[in-house]
Scaffold this motif. Structure first.
Motif, short mmCIF file in Angstrom:
data_model
loop_
_atom_site.label_atom_id
_atom_site.label_comp_id
_atom_site.label_asym_id
_atom_site.label_seq_id
_atom_site.Cartn_x
_atom_site.Cartn_y
_atom_site.Cartn_z
N VAL A 102 1.12 3.66 2.86
CA VAL A 102 0.24 2.61 2.41
C VAL A 102 0.18 1.47 3.35
O VAL A 102 1.35 1.02 4.02
CB VAL A 102 0.40 2.23 1.10
CG1 VAL A 102 0.43 3.52 0.03
CG2 VAL A 102 1.72 1.50 0.76
N ARG A 133 4.67 8.30 -12.76
CA ARG A 133 3.10 7.84 -12.37
C ARG A 133 3.29 6.72 -11.34
O ARG A 133 4.10 5.84 -11.24
CB ARG A 133 2.73 7.22 -13.75
CG ARG A 133 2.57 7.94 -14.87
CD ARG A 133 1.96 7.41 -16.08
NE ARG A 133 0.57 7.70 -15.68
CZ ARG A 133 -0.45 7.56 -16.59
NH1 ARG A 133 -0.34 6.75 -17.50
NH2 ARG A 133 -1.53 7.84 -16.42
N HIS A 160 1.77 4.29 -8.63
CA HIS A 160 0.79 3.07 -8.69
C HIS A 160 0.59 2.61 -7.41
O HIS A 160 1.64 2.18 -6.90
CB HIS A 160 1.04 2.08 -9.66
CG HIS A 160 1.01 2.38 -11.12
ND1 HIS A 160 0.16 2.56 -12.03
CD2 HIS A 160 2.11 3.09 -12.04
CE1 HIS A 160 0.46 2.94 -13.25
NE2 HIS A 160 1.82 3.33 -12.96
N VAL A 161 -0.53 2.68 -6.81
CA VAL A 161 -0.69 1.70 -5.34
C VAL A 161 -1.79 0.81 -5.54
O VAL A 161 -2.60 1.15 -6.56
CB VAL A 161 -0.82 2.97 -4.24
CG1 VAL A 161 0.60 3.72 -4.21
CG2 VAL A 161 -2.00 3.91 -4.40
N SER A 174 -5.67 -0.25 -4.79
CA SER A 174 -6.69 0.53 -5.09
C SER A 174 -7.32 1.09 -3.49
O SER A 174 -7.70 2.21 -3.43
CB SER A 174 -7.88 -0.23 -5.77
OG SER A 174 -8.26 -1.42 -4.97
N GLU A 175 -7.10 0.09 -2.69
CA GLU A 175 -7.62 0.55 -1.29
C GLU A 175 -6.92 1.49 -0.67
O GLU A 175 -6.98 1.96 0.44
CB GLU A 175 -7.65 -0.72 -0.44
CG GLU A 175 -6.42 -1.62 -0.09
CD GLU A 175 -6.87 -2.85 0.74
OE1 GLU A 175 -6.02 -2.89 1.73
OE2 GLU A 175 -7.51 -3.61 0.28
N ASP A 176 -5.47 1.67 -1.15
CA ASP A 176 -4.44 2.74 -0.52
C ASP A 176 -4.51 3.87 -1.27
O ASP A 176 -3.91 5.12 -0.73
CB ASP A 176 -3.04 2.18 -0.60
CG ASP A 176 -2.89 1.24 0.52
OD1 ASP A 176 -3.27 1.20 1.45
OD2 ASP A 176 -1.85 0.22 0.24
N MET A 177 -5.29 4.36 -2.26
CA MET A 177 -5.36 5.38 -2.82
C MET A 177 -5.83 6.65 -2.03
O MET A 177 -5.32 7.71 -2.28
CB MET A 177 -6.52 5.45 -3.97
CG MET A 177 -6.08 4.64 -5.35
SD MET A 177 -4.63 5.38 -6.04
CE MET A 177 -5.56 6.67 -6.81
N VAL A 195 -2.87 7.75 -0.10
CA VAL A 195 -1.92 8.58 -1.00
C VAL A 195 -2.25 9.98 -1.45
O VAL A 195 -1.68 10.88 -1.39
CB VAL A 195 -1.30 7.64 -2.01
CG1 VAL A 195 -0.39 8.64 -3.04
CG2 VAL A 195 -0.59 6.34 -1.45
N ILE A 196 -3.63 10.17 -1.27
CA ILE A 196 -3.97 11.29 -1.95
C ILE A 196 -4.23 12.31 -0.80
O ILE A 196 -4.11 13.57 -0.83
CB ILE A 196 -5.56 11.19 -2.62
CG1 ILE A 196 -5.17 10.46 -4.22
CG2 ILE A 196 -6.30 12.53 -3.05
CD1 ILE A 196 -6.39 9.91 -5.10
N ALA A 198 -1.19 14.27 -1.60
CA ALA A 198 -0.69 14.35 -2.92
C ALA A 198 0.04 15.46 -3.38
O ALA A 198 1.15 15.44 -3.80
CB ALA A 198 -1.90 13.97 -3.99
N ILE A 256 -0.80 10.23 -9.89
CA ILE A 256 -1.14 9.17 -9.04
C ILE A 256 -2.34 8.51 -9.75
O ILE A 256 -3.38 8.99 -10.04
CB ILE A 256 -1.51 9.61 -7.58
CG1 ILE A 256 -0.52 10.39 -6.93
CG2 ILE A 256 -1.83 8.63 -6.78
CD1 ILE A 256 -1.11 11.13 -5.56
#
Length: 80
Positions: A18, A38, A40-41, A43-46, A49-50, A57, A79
């Protein structure tokens, strides 16, 4: 390998991916016989990570599950 080590593993992988590593957190929830982590990152890094079609993911989940086999525990990574 305890739950602290699993959390550290997930955090280490996520922070390498990220732009905002300081925003990466992991919380553990115990559900029956499964440890759910769970991730958490920011929002702009989602997307990072996915990954495309969820490939990143899936890879994160695969590595964590491989580590869990050694520790003889069942785990899941969400995630959020």
């Amino acid at each position: 390998m305890g739950s602290d080590t699993m959390e550290e593993l997930i955090i280490c992988i996520a922070r390498a991916l990220v732009n905002h590593p300081e925003a990466v957190t992991v919380t553990k929830i115990q559900k029956a016989d499964i440890e759910v982590y769970r991730l958490h990152v920011a929002s702009e890094d989602m997307g990072k990570v996915i990954g495309k079609q969820g490939k990143i993911a899936r890879a994160i989940r695969l590595v964590v599950k491989a580590a869990a086999v050694r520790a003889d525990v069942k785990v899941a990574v969400d995630i959020v």
